[in-house]
Design a protein around this motif. Structure first.
Motif: not given
Ligand SMILES: C[C@H](O)[C@H](O)[C@H]1CNc2nc(N)[nH]c(=O)c2N1
Ligand SMILES: N[C@@H](Cc1ccccc1)C(=O)O
Ligand SMILES: [Fe+2]
Length: 296
Positions: A135-136, A140, A183
């Motif tokens: 996810h990170d 991101h 997000e």
């Protein structure tokens, strides 16, 4: 590697308490990743990239390529760093997971993005309840290559330090902004709506749901509206907010939020699935499949 560190205190969210990890920075234990860990990365990377062509913002995908992110193996944070430093001055730091809010804001304000060092297990490829390396890093980090978005994230960090000093209500409003932009944000490209939110791009189900389903609302970005809107952390979002550009996001969030927090403090929060008069509605959700949780 299945030796996740122990968790400490709690974060405050719209859905109650979420545990956080220790504050410190950790060196990515790259040599310790198992063949299974690298395989989880590869499976997730290939699956999401296939899905995201035509769904994610074009520059998200271009940035992943530019940084040298590939499916072959879990990237080394230090390698991803180089392109980032040159493009926008951001660096990556390894962490154990969710940080206490003030630590998180301090990293962002100083252009350090905290990346969880461990990756989920094979049985968690479809869903994991907390951020992991996939996810990170996949979700991101690519947009930190975009100069405007990179500035937004740093401004958010500074705004977070300030909101933390004002109080829990200010913090809650600012956290909603992060949730509905960084997000779970959508952006309008020339050829239609695209995804830029990290929580979406790292999820197979939500990558499809947010654009293709009739169930959720898709509404134009509105700062104060977002600050009042509650959110879910355990299901797909009932509402997505759409920006026209990262410049729009930056411009709308440039003013001092202090008087906004004060003004909004006396107003009711908005249930996650409501559509209001005055909303710029791209899609009014059918609400199909929504939980009947009265409190959200
Ligand atoms: C931004 C939001 O307020 C949220 O509570 C923070 C807290 N701590 C975090 N810590 C890490 N490592 N990553 C995050 O995304 C967050 N989010
Ligand atoms: N202008 C905001 C700072 C901020 C910028 C961008 C995103 C979020 C917050 C404030 O005064 O708090
Ligand atoms: Fe995230």
């Amino acid at each position: 590697m299945d030796n996740k560190p122990a968790r400490l205190e709690n974060l405050h969210t719209d859905k109650g308490k979420v545990p956080v990890y220790a504050t410190g920075i950790v060196t990515q234990p790259w040599d310790d990743y198992s063949a299974t860990d690298h395989d989880v990365w590869r499976r997730l990377y290939e699956r999401q990239r296939r899905l995201l062509v035509g769904r994610a913002a074009d520059e998200f995908l271009a940035a992943q390529d530019a940084m040298g992110m590939t499916p072959d193996r879990i990237p080394k944070f230090a390698d991803m760093d180089q392109a980032l430093r040159d493009a926008t001055g951001w660096t990556l730091v390894g962490v154990e997971g969710l940080l206490p809010e003030l630590d998180f804001f301090d990293h962002l304000a100083n252009r350090r993005f905290p990346v969880t060092w461990w990756i989920r297990r094979p049985d968690q490829v479809d869903y994991i309840e907390e951020p992991d390396l996939f996810h990170d890093l996949f979700g991101h980090v690519p947009l930190l290559m975009n100069p405007v978005f990179a500035d937004y994230m740093a401004a958010y960090g500074r705004g977070g330090v300030k909101a933390h000093g004002i109080g829990p209500e200010a913090l809650q409003m600012l956290t909603r902004l992060y949730w509905y932009t960084v997000e779970f944000g959508l952006i309008r490209q020339k050829d239609g709506l695209r995804i830029y939110g990290s929580g979406i791009v790292s999820s197979k189900g939500e990558s499809i749901h947010c654009l293709d389903s009739d169930a959720p609302n898709r509404i134009g970005f509105d700062l104060e509206r977002i600050m009042r809107t509650r959110y879910r952390i355990d299901t797909y979002q009932k509402t997505y907010f759409v920006i026209d550009s990262f410049e729009q996001l930056m411009d709308a969030t440039r003013p001092d939020f202090t008087p906004i927090y004060a003004r909004l403090a006396s107003r009711d929060s908005i249930p996650a699935g409501d559509v209001l008069e005055g909303d710029l509605v791209f899609n009014k959700g059918t609400g199909e499949g929504w939980a009947t949780d009265a409190d959200v």
